[in-house]
Design an enzyme around this catalytic site. Structure first.
Site, mmCIF file in Angstrom:
data_model
loop_
_atom_site.group_PDB
_atom_site.id
_atom_site.type_symbol
_atom_site.label_atom_id
_atom_site.label_comp_id
_atom_site.label_asym_id
_atom_site.label_seq_id
_atom_site.Cartn_x
_atom_site.Cartn_y
_atom_site.Cartn_z
ATOM 1 N N HIS A 58 -16.125 1.641 -3.572
ATOM 2 C CA HIS A 58 -14.606 1.451 -3.670
ATOM 3 C C HIS A 58 -14.449 0.464 -2.805
ATOM 4 C CE1 HIS A 58 -10.627 3.323 -3.610
ATOM 5 N NE2 HIS A 58 -10.329 3.094 -2.371
ATOM 6 N N SER A 65 -6.614 0.688 -4.206
ATOM 7 C CA SER A 65 -6.756 2.235 -3.977
ATOM 8 C C SER A 65 -5.150 2.855 -4.081
ATOM 9 C CB SER A 65 -7.169 2.628 -2.674
ATOM 10 O OG SER A 65 -7.617 3.952 -2.392
ATOM 11 N N ASP A 120 -17.937 3.532 -7.823
ATOM 12 C CA ASP A 120 -16.789 4.106 -6.930
ATOM 13 C C ASP A 120 -16.811 5.391 -7.166
ATOM 14 O OD1 ASP A 120 -14.659 4.590 -5.678
ATOM 15 O OD2 ASP A 120 -13.292 2.877 -6.254
ATOM 16 N N TYR A 154 0.814 -1.124 -0.092
ATOM 17 C CA TYR A 154 0.020 0.077 0.041
ATOM 18 C C TYR A 154 0.777 1.301 -0.122
ATOM 19 C CZ TYR A 154 -3.833 3.120 1.051
ATOM 20 O OH TYR A 154 -4.624 4.322 1.190
#
Length: 701
Positions: free
Chosen positions: A671, A553, A636, A473
């Site tokens: 999302h 993301s 989203d 991430y």
């Protein structure tokens, strides 16, 4: 041979940005409501479905993921307004169901259904993201999201009867009602939502306003408490102190990790709660501050001011008002572990910290004395639910292959007992594999050590290369731990190896670690991920042809940036709901909030930084890219699907290799939060089957 891709029209759109001519041939894909976009999505999904249907182990992953999500489960109990609440799922429900009871024993025995999101929509795509309870326990306010949207509608119930309360339907984002002591009014964040009302999914979010709503009152009469017309990126997070005398408001710009802290005193005027103030306790966002508890006029705060790994201080509000000087008295000094949160529980403080990305929970007296550790097993803390003055606290833990397990903590003694009885009865055909978890470390391009978790089925010979899924991430000061995600169990059960990287930009090692992975330092995050991938290969864990990259993301951006910078690093790339157009992200919905990490493309210098790694703008014609599955949801409205659509079209146009470049666009989801159980299983099954096929993983059985 790669599949025959649907045509993606290339328009002649070129902009002059800071003296550079930037082509944007797929800008027409930015409009989610355009028939041409809908047709493009339909044709892309058809090609992807055909490819996935041919994967020999897709059925295995579908069966396995179905069994995983069908395991009965329960969340972490919460005690609000004198009532006990918990979420449960019997394994067959699209959404978790909330139960209420007057006592913990009654809750353990079953309790009563108070909110069943499965009744909100036929497809199970409407979800409940949060709820709050009035101080007297009379009313419950919960937030409903339709189709995965960040837009939410408040609904109210009487807790004792479960009957709906007739009140105006308030729509907002990123906000829950904060009840005031009169139990008939609450604070909430109000956004302009003209774009949402008009059906414009990509409309930029308007400036936030903190308002006070009274039950039975029309929204246009709600009292304005706080706004900043000169800065429409400021957001507000109000919190009522446990003694009901103060409202502490965190004022923060977007997703920045430095904030102001304003305090309002709560007054009773003819039976109605009113706010006076504010007292601008912290009015310069020089560090991160959050409220831990209040003791009279003394506020306990956690902060990273002069302490990158976090510490706890206290200050006297009355003294500040009298002198105008903020005196921060140290209580818990910065230590070797990174403080993640501190909560009030009974007459003690409970802290959650990370020691080398592993949870560490402790109890402290209000004078700072260490009372001892809280021993609970797990790789990640799901939640700590507690309140000052309450003799019960609840902790939720998870591990790579095990979802939430809840524990009851006695704050005074530190005694802990498991609450496995919360999980509803049901049968499961899936037993998670036994695994081994190791800590290893790679060396990034600038010499920084980058640790990661290496997780494998028990008994795996890690000296022989295996198909390996590398996850990361690296952003927004969010820590990545060895926690539960439904797909991990399936990948490990298939015999694959899992690596979870602790990249700069995350919150595992404090504010300095975060700062080294954002703005002008963002390239460090990609270098860290590349370093872990190379280390996995150098140590014999895997090979290029057996390595798959995954992130969602900001992690989708990570995968997009790495696969365009190093298309030779891995065999598979799986960017999910990613921020992939770094020159226009700030123009849509909540995107401008992310300037804290990505910089502002309207600034010439920050534009150059973003352009250097923006995945969409670094796709090179004639390049052979890994087998790629770009994942997004058509609803989203956080990372809007245009990012994934434009990136997919650019990759398909430029790709010269034989591996497929596909996109999977989920319908009626956003999302990720609130996604129905079956959709979660189906997405993971397709992602893992694609990764397995193109890395050579063959599950046994």
């Amino acid at each position: 041979m790669p599949p025959s891709y649907p045509e993606s029209r290339r328009a002649d759109v070129v902009e002059d940005l800071h003296g550079l001519r930037i082509a944007d041939p797929y800008r027409w894909l930015e409009d989610p409501d355009a028939p041409e976009t809908a047709d493009w999505v339909r044709r892309q999904n058809a090609v992807t479905d055909a490819h996935l249907a041919e994967l020999q182990d897709r059925d295995w992953f579908r069966r396995t993921m179905g069994a995983i999500v069908h395991r009965p489960r329960a969340g972490v109990p919460q005690k609000k307004g004198g009532w006990y609440f918990v979420s449960r799922n019997d394994g067959l429900q699209a959404q978790d169901v909330w139960y209420v009871a007057a006592t913990l024993d009654e809750l353990l025995a079953g309790g009563r259904v108070i909110i069943d999101p499965n009744t909100l929509s036929d497809q199970g795509t409407d979800s409940v993201s949060s709820f709050t309870v009035s101080a007297d326990g009379c009313y419950l306010a919960y937030t409903v999201s339709e189709g995965g949207s960040d837009w939410q509608t408040f609904r109210l119930l009487e807790v004792a009867t479960g009957q709906p309360v007739d009140d105006v339907a308030i729509q907002t984002k990123f906000s829950s009602p904060t009840w005031l002591p009169d139990s008939t009014s609450y604070l909430y964040t109000d956004f302009s939502h003209a774009g949402h009302a008009a059906g414009t999914q990509t409309a930029a979010l308007g400036g936030a306003k903190l308002r006070l709503h009274r039950l039975g009152q029309q929204q246009d009469r709600d009292e304005l408490i706080l706004e900043f017309p000169e800065n429409d990126q400021l957001m507000f997070w109000p919190e009522l102190s446990h003694d009901h005398k103060l409202v502490v408001v965190t004022v923060v710009e977007g997703t920045e990790n430095r904030n102001r802290l304003w305090v309002y005193r709560v007054e009773d005027v003819d039976g109605l709660s009113r706010l006076s103030g504010p007292v601008k306790l912290i009015d310069e966002p020089v560090a991160e501050f959050s409220l831990v508890r209040v003791d009279g006029s003394v506020l306990y705060l956690s902060t990273d001011l002069d302490a990158p790994r976090g510490r706890i201080v206290r200050c006297d509000l009355d003294a500040f008002e009298a002198s105008g000087r903020l005196e921060l008295e140290p209580l818990l000094a910065e230590g070797g572990a990174t403080l993640q949160a501190a909560t009030a529980a009974g007459d003690v403080l409970v802290t959650f910290a990370l020691q080398d990305a592993t949870p560490k929970i402790d109890r402290y007296a209000l004078d700072g004395r260490h009372l001892g550790p809280v021993e609970v097993p797990g790789g990640s803390v799901v939640a700590v639910e507690s309140e000052a003055g309450d003799s019960e606290a609840f902790i939720g833990m998870s591990s790579v292959t095990s979802p939430t397990r809840a524990f009851l903590l006695d704050p005074a003694t530190g005694t802990v007992r498991g609450l496995d009885g919360l999980v509803p009865a049901g049968e499961s055909t899936f037993s998670p594999p036994e695994v081994t978890v190791q800590r290893r470390s790679a060396t990034s391009a600038d010499g920084t050590a980058v640790p990661y978790f290496l997780i494998a089925p028990a008994g795996t010979d890690l000296s022989r290369p295996r198909p390996t899924l590398l996850y990361g991430y690296g952003g927004f000061k969010i820590p990545v731990l060895a926690d539960y995600r439904p797909g991990w169990s399936a990948w490990l059960a298939a015999g694959g190896v899992l690596a979870i990287a602790n990249l700069r930009g995350g919150g595992e090692f404090g504010s300095d670690w975060y700062d080294q992975g954002r703005l002008a330092n963002k390239q460090n995050v990609f270098d860290d991920f590349i370093a872990v991938g190379e280390h996995l290969k150098q140590t014999g864990v895997t090979t290029t042809g057996q390595l798959a990259l995954h992130g969602r993301s900001n992690g989708g951006l990570l995968v997009g940036a790495v696969m365009t910078q190093r298309p030779d690093l891995a065999a598979v790339a799986l960017p999910g709901v990613g921020v992939l157009d770094l020159l226009r992200f700030h123009k849509f919905t909540i995107g401008a909030a992310w300037i804290s990490d990505y910089g502002n493309p309207d600034d010439p210098d920050q534009f150059q930084t973003a352009l250097a790694y923006s995945p969409l703008h670094n796709v090179r014609p004639g390049t052979s890219y890994p087998a790629t599955l770009v994942l997004t949801g058509d609803h989203d409205d956080r990372v809007v699907p245009l990012h994934s659509h434009k990136f997919t079209a650019a990759l398909q146009h430029a790709h010269s290799g034989q591996a497929p470049v596909l996109t999977r666009v989920e319908v009626a989801t956003g999302h990720g939060m609130g996604k129905p159980t079956q959709m979660v299983a189906a997405e993971w099954a397709d992602l893992l089957a694609f990764a397995a096929h193109h890395t050579g993983l063959r599950p046994a059985g």
